[in-house]
Scaffold this motif. Structure first.
Motif, PDB file in Angstrom:
ATOM      1  N   GLY A  49      54.836  64.302 -34.446  1.00  0.00           N
ATOM      2  CA  GLY A  49      55.914  63.570 -35.099  1.00  0.00           C
ATOM      3  C   GLY A  49      57.195  64.374 -35.066  1.00  0.00           C
ATOM      4  N   ALA A  50      57.352  65.191 -34.018  1.00  0.00           N
ATOM      5  CA  ALA A  50      58.476  66.120 -33.911  1.00  0.00           C
ATOM      6  C   ALA A  50      59.564  65.564 -33.005  1.00  0.00           C
ATOM      7  CB  ALA A  50      57.996  67.462 -33.357  1.00  0.00           C
ATOM      8  N   GLU A  51      60.770  66.076 -33.208  1.00  0.00           N
ATOM      9  CA  GLU A  51      61.864  65.762 -32.299  1.00  0.00           C
ATOM     10  C   GLU A  51      61.595  66.423 -30.955  1.00  0.00           C
ATOM     11  OE1 GLU A  51      66.704  66.452 -31.908  1.00  0.00           O
ATOM     12  OE2 GLU A  51      65.681  66.888 -33.810  1.00  0.00           O
ATOM     13  N   SER A  52      62.024  65.773 -29.879  1.00  0.00           N
ATOM     14  CA  SER A  52      61.825  66.306 -28.532  1.00  0.00           C
ATOM     15  C   SER A  52      63.166  66.341 -27.804  1.00  0.00           C
ATOM     16  CB  SER A  52      60.828  65.432 -27.765  1.00  0.00           C
ATOM     17  OG  SER A  52      60.655  65.906 -26.445  1.00  0.00           O
ATOM     18  N   VAL A  53      63.473  67.477 -27.165  1.00  0.00           N
ATOM     19  CA  VAL A  53      64.703  67.627 -26.383  1.00  0.00           C
ATOM     20  C   VAL A  53      64.333  68.082 -24.986  1.00  0.00           C
ATOM     21  CG1 VAL A  53      66.828  68.949 -26.072  1.00  0.00           C
ATOM     22  CG2 VAL A  53      66.200  68.122 -28.349  1.00  0.00           C
ATOM     23  N   VAL A  54      64.757  67.321 -23.983  1.00  0.00           N
ATOM     24  CA  VAL A  54      64.541  67.682 -22.587  1.00  0.00           C
ATOM     25  C   VAL A  54      65.851  68.259 -22.052  1.00  0.00           C
ATOM     26  CG1 VAL A  54      63.876  66.868 -20.294  1.00  0.00           C
ATOM     27  CG2 VAL A  54      62.880  65.804 -22.349  1.00  0.00           C
ATOM     28  N   VAL A  55      65.796  69.476 -21.509  1.00  0.00           N
ATOM     29  CA  VAL A  55      66.996  70.157 -21.028  1.00  0.00           C
ATOM     30  C   VAL A  55      67.170  69.870 -19.538  1.00  0.00           C
ATOM     31  CG1 VAL A  55      68.156  72.370 -20.764  1.00  0.00           C
ATOM     32  CG2 VAL A  55      66.693  71.958 -22.757  1.00  0.00           C
ATOM     33  N   PRO A  56      68.216  69.127 -19.147  1.00  0.00           N
ATOM     34  CA  PRO A  56      68.418  68.792 -17.738  1.00  0.00           C
ATOM     35  C   PRO A  56      68.584  70.033 -16.879  1.00  0.00           C
ATOM     36  CG  PRO A  56      69.824  67.460 -19.160  1.00  0.00           C
ATOM     37  CD  PRO A  56      69.242  68.536 -20.020  1.00  0.00           C
ATOM     38  N   GLY A  57      67.949  70.018 -15.715  1.00  0.00           N
ATOM     39  CA  GLY A  57      68.105  71.091 -14.737  1.00  0.00           C
ATOM     40  C   GLY A  57      67.298  72.341 -15.015  1.00  0.00           C
ATOM     41  N   ALA A  58      66.715  72.453 -16.194  1.00  0.00           N
ATOM     42  CA  ALA A  58      65.964  73.664 -16.539  1.00  0.00           C
ATOM     43  C   ALA A  58      64.514  73.543 -16.093  1.00  0.00           C
ATOM     44  CB  ALA A  58      66.030  73.929 -18.042  1.00  0.00           C
ATOM     45  N   VAL A  59      63.884  74.704 -15.881  1.00  0.00           N
ATOM     46  CA  VAL A  59      62.470  74.751 -15.499  1.00  0.00           C
ATOM     47  C   VAL A  59      61.704  75.284 -16.719  1.00  0.00           C
ATOM     48  CG1 VAL A  59      60.803  75.528 -13.751  1.00  0.00           C
ATOM     49  CG2 VAL A  59      63.181  75.124 -13.117  1.00  0.00           C
ATOM     50  N   HIS A  60      61.299  76.550 -16.689  1.00  0.00           N
ATOM     51  CA  HIS A  60      60.456  77.078 -17.763  1.00  0.00           C
ATOM     52  C   HIS A  60      61.203  77.994 -18.736  1.00  0.00           C
ATOM     53  CE1 HIS A  60      56.649  77.898 -19.682  1.00  0.00           C
ATOM     54  NE2 HIS A  60      56.744  79.205 -19.463  1.00  0.00           N
ATOM     55  N   SER A  61      62.488  78.263 -18.468  1.00  0.00           N
ATOM     56  CA  SER A  61      63.236  79.179 -19.332  1.00  0.00           C
ATOM     57  C   SER A  61      64.602  78.593 -19.668  1.00  0.00           C
ATOM     58  CB  SER A  61      63.398  80.545 -18.659  1.00  0.00           C
ATOM     59  OG  SER A  61      62.145  81.129 -18.393  1.00  0.00           O
ATOM     60  N   PRO A  62      64.667  77.583 -20.536  1.00  0.00           N
ATOM     61  CA  PRO A  62      65.940  76.932 -20.838  1.00  0.00           C
ATOM     62  C   PRO A  62      67.017  77.871 -21.366  1.00  0.00           C
ATOM     63  CG  PRO A  62      64.113  75.615 -21.666  1.00  0.00           C
ATOM     64  CD  PRO A  62      63.530  76.923 -21.215  1.00  0.00           C
ATOM     65  N   ALA A  63      66.638  78.904 -22.113  1.00  0.00           N
ATOM     66  CA  ALA A  63      67.634  79.821 -22.655  1.00  0.00           C
ATOM     67  C   ALA A  63      68.325  80.627 -21.562  1.00  0.00           C
ATOM     68  CB  ALA A  63      66.997  80.771 -23.669  1.00  0.00           C
ATOM     69  N   VAL A  64      67.673  80.766 -20.407  1.00  0.00           N
ATOM     70  CA  VAL A  64      68.254  81.459 -19.262  1.00  0.00           C
ATOM     71  C   VAL A  64      68.921  80.476 -18.321  1.00  0.00           C
ATOM     72  CG1 VAL A  64      67.738  82.874 -17.226  1.00  0.00           C
ATOM     73  CG2 VAL A  64      66.579  83.343 -19.395  1.00  0.00           C
ATOM     74  N   GLU A  65      68.259  79.359 -18.059  1.00  0.00           N
ATOM     75  CA  GLU A  65      68.695  78.415 -17.033  1.00  0.00           C
ATOM     76  C   GLU A  65      69.763  77.441 -17.510  1.00  0.00           C
ATOM     77  OE1 GLU A  65      64.125  78.627 -15.372  1.00  0.00           O
ATOM     78  OE2 GLU A  65      64.780  77.055 -16.758  1.00  0.00           O
ATOM     79  N   ALA A  66      69.791  77.136 -18.804  1.00  0.00           N
ATOM     80  CA  ALA A  66      70.782  76.213 -19.367  1.00  0.00           C
ATOM     81  C   ALA A  66      71.141  76.671 -20.779  1.00  0.00           C
ATOM     82  CB  ALA A  66      70.237  74.792 -19.378  1.00  0.00           C
ATOM     83  N   PRO A  67      71.774  77.837 -20.902  1.00  0.00           N
ATOM     84  CA  PRO A  67      71.968  78.432 -22.228  1.00  0.00           C
ATOM     85  C   PRO A  67      72.833  77.615 -23.178  1.00  0.00           C
ATOM     86  CG  PRO A  67      73.141  79.683 -20.548  1.00  0.00           C
ATOM     87  CD  PRO A  67      72.250  78.727 -19.829  1.00  0.00           C
ATOM     88  N   GLU A  68      73.911  77.022 -22.680  1.00  0.00           N
ATOM     89  CA  GLU A  68      74.798  76.288 -23.584  1.00  0.00           C
ATOM     90  C   GLU A  68      74.116  75.044 -24.134  1.00  0.00           C
ATOM     91  OE1 GLU A  68      77.580  77.436 -24.798  1.00  0.00           O
ATOM     92  OE2 GLU A  68      77.267  79.235 -23.578  1.00  0.00           O
ATOM     93  N   THR A  69      73.422  74.313 -23.268  1.00  0.00           N
ATOM     94  CA  THR A  69      72.699  73.118 -23.713  1.00  0.00           C
ATOM     95  C   THR A  69      71.612  73.497 -24.709  1.00  0.00           C
ATOM     96  OG1 THR A  69      73.110  72.045 -21.586  1.00  0.00           O
ATOM     97  CG2 THR A  69      71.356  71.131 -22.931  1.00  0.00           C
TER      98      THR A  69
END
Length: 296
Positions: free
Chosen positions: A252-272
């Protein structure tokens, strides 16, 4: 291979060591440039072969929302020492470390908790064990049970090579060629080598066994009253996006999909990634305060 965007620390970010009853942990601490901390702190937990440096690209953006933000090395990982005892590296043992860190950082107040990949499984233990009150919990590129697909196969092979041939062999024959083929800079390659060889081989082996054999604890997590976010890259190759979406629905949690990212969103899409975390944290704090006000 996902690597930190840069290794020079931005203004407001500094190396830190945190003393706890569980031991001393190496960390990076970020504070607002103004020095004014107005909101609850956050603790960021890295994945199996990662470290606190994996969060460098998001630390200042997160801190500028008015928070102290701490990224740590787990026990036996990079700059945090660990014993040769395999029992120290089970998820419950590592989760107890997260409890201790959260209690020191929060000083008795709620704290936001983020776990990346294997770090999500470790952080989940701390949430479920009930020793610490968390303001929110974010599973970043982390699934309900054992890791899947290509990363699972790679983890098994790496574990075998570490046990039979050692870390130097794994670096020179597997990880260094991968980094060079991906065009990683010399500075980052040197850092990756230093980080790998600083890890405890016992820790790497035991943590890998944990991530390959993890049981599903989603139903237990759902019983905990904590705002939860499931955040992952649209091309995640650790736990599939479908697996993580299904987990979010079960929680029952919120879900956020980060466009263009693979397994490391903080590295691959830091601002998003940082924007999603700040929005979620602010909402969790407002919900908590509104609920407390209503109760009173």
């Amino acid at each position: 291979m996902s690597t930190p965007r840069f290794l020079n620390l931005p203004p407001g970010v500094a190396p830190h060591r945190i003393e706890t009853p569980q031991g001393t942990f190496a960390a990076l601490q970020a504070l607002p440039v103004s020095g004014v901390v107005e909101r609850w702190p956050a603790l960021l937990v890295p994945g199996l072969t990662g470290s606190k440096e994996d969060f460098i690209a998001v630390l200042m953006t997160l801190a500028q929302s008015g928070r102290q933000v701490i990224a740590v090395d787990l026990r036996g990982q990079y700059e945090t020492q660990g014993p040769d005892d395999p029992a120290a590296y089970t998820c419950p043992s590592l989760g107890a470390d997260i409890d201790a860190l959260a209690q020191v950082i929060g000083g008795g107040e709620p704290i936001h908790l983020v776990g990346h990949s294997f770090g999500g499984l470790v952080a989940r233990e701390a949430v479920i064990d009930g020793r610490t009150r968390f303001a929110s919990f974010t599973l970043m590129s982390s699934g309900p049970s054992a890791i899947e697909g290509r990363r699972a196969r790679s983890a098994r092979e790496t574990m075998r090579e570490v046990a039979e041939l050692g870390l130097e062999h794994v670096w020179h024959h597997t990880l260094e060629p991968e980094a060079l083929a991906a065009g990683v800079s010399e500075e980052i390659v040197a850092f990756l080598r230093k980080r790998l060889l600083a890890n405890s081989p016992t820790a790497l082996r035991c943590m890998t066994e944990e991530v390959l054999g993890m049981r599903d604890r989603t139903d237990e997590l759902r019983q905990i009253d904590v705002p939860t976010l499931v955040l992952f890259g649209e091309n995640d190759d650790g736990w599939s996006p479908e697996t993580q979406s299904e987990m979010a629905a079960r929680l029952g949690a919120e879900s956020v999909v980060v466009p263009g990212a693979v397994h490391s969103p903080a590295v691959e899409a830091p601002e998003t990634t940082a924007a999603a975390l700040v929005r979620f944290w602010n909402a969790a704090e407002k919900h908590y305060l509104d609920t407390r006000s209503t109760a009173v």
